[in-house]
Design an enzyme around this catalytic site. Structure first.
Site, PDB file in Angstrom:
ATOM      1  N   GLY A  46     -35.656  34.803  28.034  1.00 32.20           N
ATOM      2  CA  GLY A  46     -35.829  34.701  29.710  1.00 32.20           C
ATOM      3  C   GLY A  46     -36.894  35.845  30.071  1.00 32.20           C
ATOM      4  O   GLY A  46     -36.752  36.740  29.445  1.00 32.20           O
ATOM      5  N   ALA A  47     -38.133  35.478  30.787  1.00 30.61           N
ATOM      6  CA  ALA A  47     -38.970  36.201  30.899  1.00 30.61           C
ATOM      7  C   ALA A  47     -38.658  37.961  31.213  1.00 30.61           C
ATOM      8  O   ALA A  47     -39.111  38.765  30.659  1.00 30.61           O
ATOM      9  CB  ALA A  47     -40.148  35.863  31.639  1.00 30.61           C
ATOM     10  N   ASP A 233     -42.521  32.056  33.153  1.00 24.80           N
ATOM     11  CA  ASP A 233     -43.022  33.109  32.206  1.00 24.80           C
ATOM     12  C   ASP A 233     -44.258  33.630  32.670  1.00 24.80           C
ATOM     13  O   ASP A 233     -44.327  34.818  32.153  1.00 24.80           O
ATOM     14  CB  ASP A 233     -42.793  32.192  30.961  1.00 24.80           C
ATOM     15  CG  ASP A 233     -41.588  32.053  30.637  1.00 24.80           C
ATOM     16  OD1 ASP A 233     -40.916  30.953  30.961  1.00 24.80           O
ATOM     17  OD2 ASP A 233     -40.835  32.902  29.778  1.00 24.80           O
ATOM     18  N   LYS A 244     -40.635  26.824  30.781  1.00 28.68           N
ATOM     19  CA  LYS A 244     -40.092  26.060  29.767  1.00 28.68           C
ATOM     20  C   LYS A 244     -40.586  24.600  29.883  1.00 28.68           C
ATOM     21  O   LYS A 244     -40.749  24.088  30.919  1.00 28.68           O
ATOM     22  CB  LYS A 244     -38.458  26.174  30.087  1.00 28.68           C
ATOM     23  CG  LYS A 244     -37.732  25.284  29.081  1.00 28.68           C
ATOM     24  CD  LYS A 244     -38.022  25.843  27.488  1.00 28.68           C
ATOM     25  CE  LYS A 244     -37.849  27.249  27.309  1.00 28.68           C
ATOM     26  NZ  LYS A 244     -38.520  27.736  25.881  1.00 28.68           N
TER      27      LYS A 244
HETATM   28  O1  MRU Z   1     -37.621  30.256  25.929  1.00 27.68           O
HETATM   29  P1  MRU Z   1     -36.818  30.910  27.035  1.00 27.68           P
HETATM   30  O2  MRU Z   1     -35.485  30.634  26.943  1.00 27.68           O
HETATM   31  O3  MRU Z   1     -37.403  32.567  26.788  1.00 27.68           O
HETATM   32  O4  MRU Z   1     -37.533  30.338  28.316  1.00 27.68           O
HETATM   33  C1  MRU Z   1     -37.091  30.979  29.488  1.00 27.68           C
HETATM   34  C2  MRU Z   1     -37.542  30.171  30.611  1.00 27.68           C
HETATM   35  O5  MRU Z   1     -38.551  29.369  30.558  1.00 27.68           O
HETATM   36  C3  MRU Z   1     -37.338  30.669  32.041  1.00 27.68           C
HETATM   37  O6  MRU Z   1     -37.440  29.630  32.969  1.00 27.68           O
HETATM   38  C4  MRU Z   1     -38.370  31.806  32.427  1.00 27.68           C
HETATM   39  O7  MRU Z   1     -38.599  32.738  31.374  1.00 27.68           O
HETATM   40  C5  MRU Z   1     -37.722  32.385  33.648  1.00 27.68           C
HETATM   41  S1  MRU Z   1     -36.548  33.465  33.512  1.00 27.68           S
HETATM   42  C6  MRU Z   1     -35.930  34.012  34.904  1.00 27.68           C
END
Ligand code: MRU
Length: 344
Positions: A46-47, A233, A244
């Site tokens: 998660g970013a 992200d 995602k």
């Molecule tokens: O691969 P991940 O699980 O790190 O991807 C996360 C996402 O795509 C989230 O939607 C994004 O980071 C926003 S989190 C507040």
């Protein structure tokens, strides 16, 4: 609320997100290399959460570094952490923040440098929680009472230091007294929706229905979904959104069915150096994530696989972008720059 990441006794303590929801296990990282591995292997993901992890990783690296050649060691620490995952800009934002602080502290006694670097990493975490609450506050009005919201991946407490971005908006709407339920895309291949979003919303008692990703169009057409809420992200200057993989599909289906599509993200997710989403680096992950589920093969051996972890949703599909500083509407070239430059 779950504790995603904490600084405890000179170590970085993380809930292991690869094991959820079957096991609630915390791991302690004692070196920056362990933090880097945790980010790469998605123990933390998660970013905003990986931004906090990177900041704490730098602090941990400096804490364990020798006094000699500190500059070179800090460079190695930052460069190693920067190579863990390419798409979420929060990672690079946090590393740069720590690097800049180090530049200001250079020449001071090492004990003082360590103290301030740790202090800063803890501050990045605390600020992230406050930012998520502000995002929630700013977005809550967009969620109608007695409504169902569709979400993709996990943009909740687990994807941040706490509270969440997209799920923070849902939480804030519920805290404001609205009745909100959630449809969660399972989010193949890593199953962040099924494993993480459902798990954390269940803990809050927010009614949540799990659907497979290919059901999203069906439900968007049914009239049962009031809006879509996702995280991000990286957001380019024109409002193109990397999130995602599968987010783009949902956004197109939302527009086709006149369902508002909202993105919730902190200002640190903006990358105004990129004019559009075209040049956002997209992480490619291992084939085994697609061919296997929980270690079991679901495709024949030798299957050719593509596994981009993210996709880019063009700004034309994004109804609004909810940040801690306010809500941006199209044209994003103007609204995002204004928000980024404004004070909180
Ligand atoms: O691969 P991940 O699980 O790190 O991807 C996360 C996402 O795509 C989230 O939607 C994004 O980071 C926003 S989190 C507040």
């Amino acid at each position: 609320m779950v504790e995603t990441i904490q600084w405890i006794d000179d170590s970085v303590v993380l809930i292991d997100q690869t094991r959820l929801p079957l096991e609630e296990k915390y791991i302690a990282c004692h070196s920056y290399l362990e933090v880097a591995a945790a980010i790469r292997e998605m123990v933390i993901r998660g970013a905003p959460a990986i931004g906090v992890a990177a900041a704490m990783g730098v602090a941990l690296g400096v804490l364990r570094a020798n006094e000699e050649n500190l500059d070179a060691q800090v460079n190695t620490i930052c460069d190693t952490l920067a190579k863990t995952r390419p798409t979420a800009v929060n990672l690079f934002w946090a590393i740069e923040r720590m690097r800049r602080l180090y530049q200001r502290l250079r020449g001071k006694p090492i004990a003082e440098i360590r103290k301030w670097m740790i202090e800063e990493a803890r501050l990045v975490r605390e600020e992230d929680i406050a930012i998520c609450r502000a995002i929630g506050h700013n977005g809550a009005a967009l969620v109608p009472d007695h409504s169902t919201v569709l979400t993709h991946c996990n943009a909740g407490a687990l994807a941040t230091a706490g509270y969440g971005t997209a799920l923070g908006v849902i939480r804030a709407a519920v805290e404001a007294g609205k009745q909100v339920s959630v449809f969660a895309d399972e989010t193949r291949p890593f199953l962040q929706g099924a494993r993480l979003t459902v798990w954390e919303l269940q803990q809050d008692g927010i009614p949540t229905t799990l659907i497979t990703d290919n059901m999203a169009g069906h439900f968007l057409k049914s009239g049962r979904i009031a809006c879509v809420l996702v995280g991000a992200d990286r957001i380019a200057a024109n409002g193109d959104v990397a999130n995602k993989v599968g987010t783009y599909t949902v956004a197109v289906l939302a527009k086709e069915n006149a369902v508002p599509f909202f993105v919730a993200a902190p200002i640190s997710t903006l990358d105004l150096t990129l004019a559009s989403g075209e040049r956002i680096p997209i992480e490619q992950r291992a084939a085994a994530e697609v061919t296997h589920v929980f270690g079991r093969a679901v495709a024949p051996a030798g299957t050719t696989v593509e596994n981009p972890a993210f996709d880019v949703t063009p700004a034309q599909y994004v109804t609004a972008i909810i940040t801690e500083k306010g809500v941006a509407h199209p044209p994003y070239e103007e609204s995002l720059r204004l928000l980024a430059g404004s004070r909180l």
